[in-house]
Design a protein around this motif. Structure first.
Motif, PDB file in Angstrom:
ATOM      1  N   ASP A 176     -21.714  -4.883  -1.896  1.00 56.23           N
ATOM      2  CA  ASP A 176     -22.876  -4.194  -1.282  1.00 56.23           C
ATOM      3  C   ASP A 176     -22.621  -3.020  -0.408  1.00 56.23           C
ATOM      4  O   ASP A 176     -23.414  -2.096  -0.043  1.00 56.23           O
ATOM      5  N   LYS A 177     -21.391  -2.909   0.262  1.00 54.24           N
ATOM      6  CA  LYS A 177     -20.808  -1.978   1.130  1.00 54.24           C
ATOM      7  C   LYS A 177     -19.889  -0.937   0.460  1.00 54.24           C
ATOM      8  O   LYS A 177     -19.478  -0.133   1.093  1.00 54.24           O
ATOM      9  N   ASP A 178     -19.492  -1.261  -0.946  1.00 55.95           N
ATOM     10  CA  ASP A 178     -18.368  -0.495  -1.543  1.00 55.95           C
ATOM     11  C   ASP A 178     -18.914   0.969  -1.569  1.00 55.95           C
ATOM     12  O   ASP A 178     -20.146   1.213  -2.246  1.00 55.95           O
ATOM     13  N   ARG A 179     -17.997   1.827  -1.158  1.00 57.62           N
ATOM     14  CA  ARG A 179     -18.404   3.168  -1.425  1.00 57.62           C
ATOM     15  C   ARG A 179     -17.225   3.880  -2.046  1.00 57.62           C
ATOM     16  O   ARG A 179     -17.038   5.050  -1.719  1.00 57.62           O
ATOM     17  N   GLY A 180     -16.692   3.260  -3.083  1.00 57.55           N
ATOM     18  CA  GLY A 180     -15.614   3.954  -3.959  1.00 57.55           C
ATOM     19  C   GLY A 180     -14.625   4.646  -3.152  1.00 57.55           C
ATOM     20  O   GLY A 180     -13.965   3.613  -2.193  1.00 57.55           O
ATOM     21  N   LEU A 181     -13.931   5.577  -3.082  1.00 63.49           N
ATOM     22  CA  LEU A 181     -12.775   6.291  -2.493  1.00 63.49           C
ATOM     23  C   LEU A 181     -13.155   6.309  -0.920  1.00 63.49           C
ATOM     24  O   LEU A 181     -12.252   6.277  -0.416  1.00 63.49           O
ATOM     25  N   LEU A 182     -14.201   6.295  -0.416  1.00 59.04           N
ATOM     26  CA  LEU A 182     -14.477   6.324   0.962  1.00 59.04           C
ATOM     27  C   LEU A 182     -14.233   4.963   1.376  1.00 59.04           C
ATOM     28  O   LEU A 182     -13.981   5.218   2.709  1.00 59.04           O
ATOM     29  N   ASN A 183     -13.798   3.941   0.933  1.00 63.25           N
ATOM     30  CA  ASN A 183     -13.464   2.697   1.421  1.00 63.25           C
ATOM     31  C   ASN A 183     -12.195   2.562   2.080  1.00 63.25           C
ATOM     32  O   ASN A 183     -11.776   2.161   3.042  1.00 63.25           O
ATOM     33  N   PHE A 184     -11.411   3.734   1.853  1.00 65.92           N
ATOM     34  CA  PHE A 184      -9.898   3.917   2.363  1.00 65.92           C
ATOM     35  C   PHE A 184     -10.040   4.718   3.577  1.00 65.92           C
ATOM     36  O   PHE A 184      -8.979   4.951   4.184  1.00 65.92           O
ATOM     37  N   GLN A 239       0.724  -1.418   0.034  1.00 66.95           N
ATOM     38  CA  GLN A 239      -0.159  -0.147   0.115  1.00 66.95           C
ATOM     39  C   GLN A 239       0.832   1.242  -0.136  1.00 66.95           C
ATOM     40  O   GLN A 239       1.877   1.133   0.110  1.00 66.95           O
ATOM     41  N   ASP A 240       0.189   2.369  -0.413  1.00 67.54           N
ATOM     42  CA  ASP A 240       0.975   3.690  -0.147  1.00 67.54           C
ATOM     43  C   ASP A 240       0.422   4.375   0.965  1.00 67.54           C
ATOM     44  O   ASP A 240       0.910   4.081   2.151  1.00 67.54           O
ATOM     45  N   ARG A 241      -0.568   5.217   0.848  1.00 67.16           N
ATOM     46  CA  ARG A 241      -1.211   6.267   1.937  1.00 67.16           C
ATOM     47  C   ARG A 241      -2.182   5.278   2.932  1.00 67.16           C
ATOM     48  O   ARG A 241      -2.037   5.651   4.243  1.00 67.16           O
ATOM     49  N   TYR A 242      -2.815   4.517   2.568  1.00 66.51           N
ATOM     50  CA  TYR A 242      -3.846   3.902   3.224  1.00 66.51           C
ATOM     51  C   TYR A 242      -4.014   2.495   3.196  1.00 66.51           C
ATOM     52  O   TYR A 242      -3.307   1.756   2.234  1.00 66.51           O
ATOM     53  N   ALA A 243      -4.534   1.917   4.261  1.00 69.59           N
ATOM     54  CA  ALA A 243      -4.314   0.409   4.286  1.00 69.59           C
ATOM     55  C   ALA A 243      -5.336  -0.286   3.070  1.00 69.59           C
ATOM     56  O   ALA A 243      -6.374   0.398   2.833  1.00 69.59           O
ATOM     57  N   LEU A 244      -4.755  -1.453   2.338  1.00 68.68           N
ATOM     58  CA  LEU A 244      -5.687  -2.105   1.581  1.00 68.68           C
ATOM     59  C   LEU A 244      -6.478  -2.822   2.226  1.00 68.68           C
ATOM     60  O   LEU A 244      -6.224  -3.483   3.219  1.00 68.68           O
ATOM     61  N   LYS A 245      -7.846  -2.816   1.643  1.00 67.28           N
ATOM     62  CA  LYS A 245      -8.894  -3.859   2.522  1.00 67.28           C
ATOM     63  C   LYS A 245      -9.829  -4.222   1.420  1.00 67.28           C
ATOM     64  O   LYS A 245     -10.170  -3.730   0.412  1.00 67.28           O
ATOM     65  N   TRP A 246     -10.479  -5.456   1.485  1.00 66.33           N
ATOM     66  CA  TRP A 246     -11.300  -6.104   0.974  1.00 66.33           C
ATOM     67  C   TRP A 246     -12.798  -5.484   1.714  1.00 66.33           C
ATOM     68  O   TRP A 246     -12.972  -5.850   2.659  1.00 66.33           O
ATOM     69  N   VAL A 247     -13.731  -5.127   0.530  1.00 70.26           N
ATOM     70  CA  VAL A 247     -15.106  -4.574   1.102  1.00 70.26           C
ATOM     71  C   VAL A 247     -15.992  -5.391   0.215  1.00 70.26           C
ATOM     72  O   VAL A 247     -15.792  -5.532  -1.181  1.00 70.26           O
TER      73      VAL A 247
END
Length: 73
Positions: free
Chosen positions: A28-36, A17-25
């Motif tokens: 149905d909960k996917d919020r685009g860039l807000l996932n980070f 990763q760079d700035r934020y942790a990578l995570k699996w979402v």
């Protein structure tokens, strides 16, 4: 590792990763860039602070990635 889909030998690599942790979402909960943001629930694949990478297997034949959750630290 053998591919669970076609039984071909898989290549080993890493996801980092760079700035934020990578995570699996879940979709149905996917919020685009807000996932980070730290407030979106999901399975963290990397840590935000220490630059950990995750071991990932890739099948060149079926073009699929396999991540073993036991490889997450």
């Amino acid at each position: 590792m053998k591919c669970p889909f076609c039984n071909a030998e898989m290549l080993v690599g890493n996801i980092s990763q760079d700035r934020y942790a990578l995570k699996w979402v879940p979709s149905d909960k996917d919020r685009g860039l807000l996932n980070f943001t730290p407030f979106v629930k999901g399975i963290k694949l990397t840590s935000m602070s220490d630059g950990i990478t995750v071991k990932v297997f890739y099948c060149n034949k079926c073009r699929k990635f396999v991540i073993d959750q036991d490889n997450l630290r």
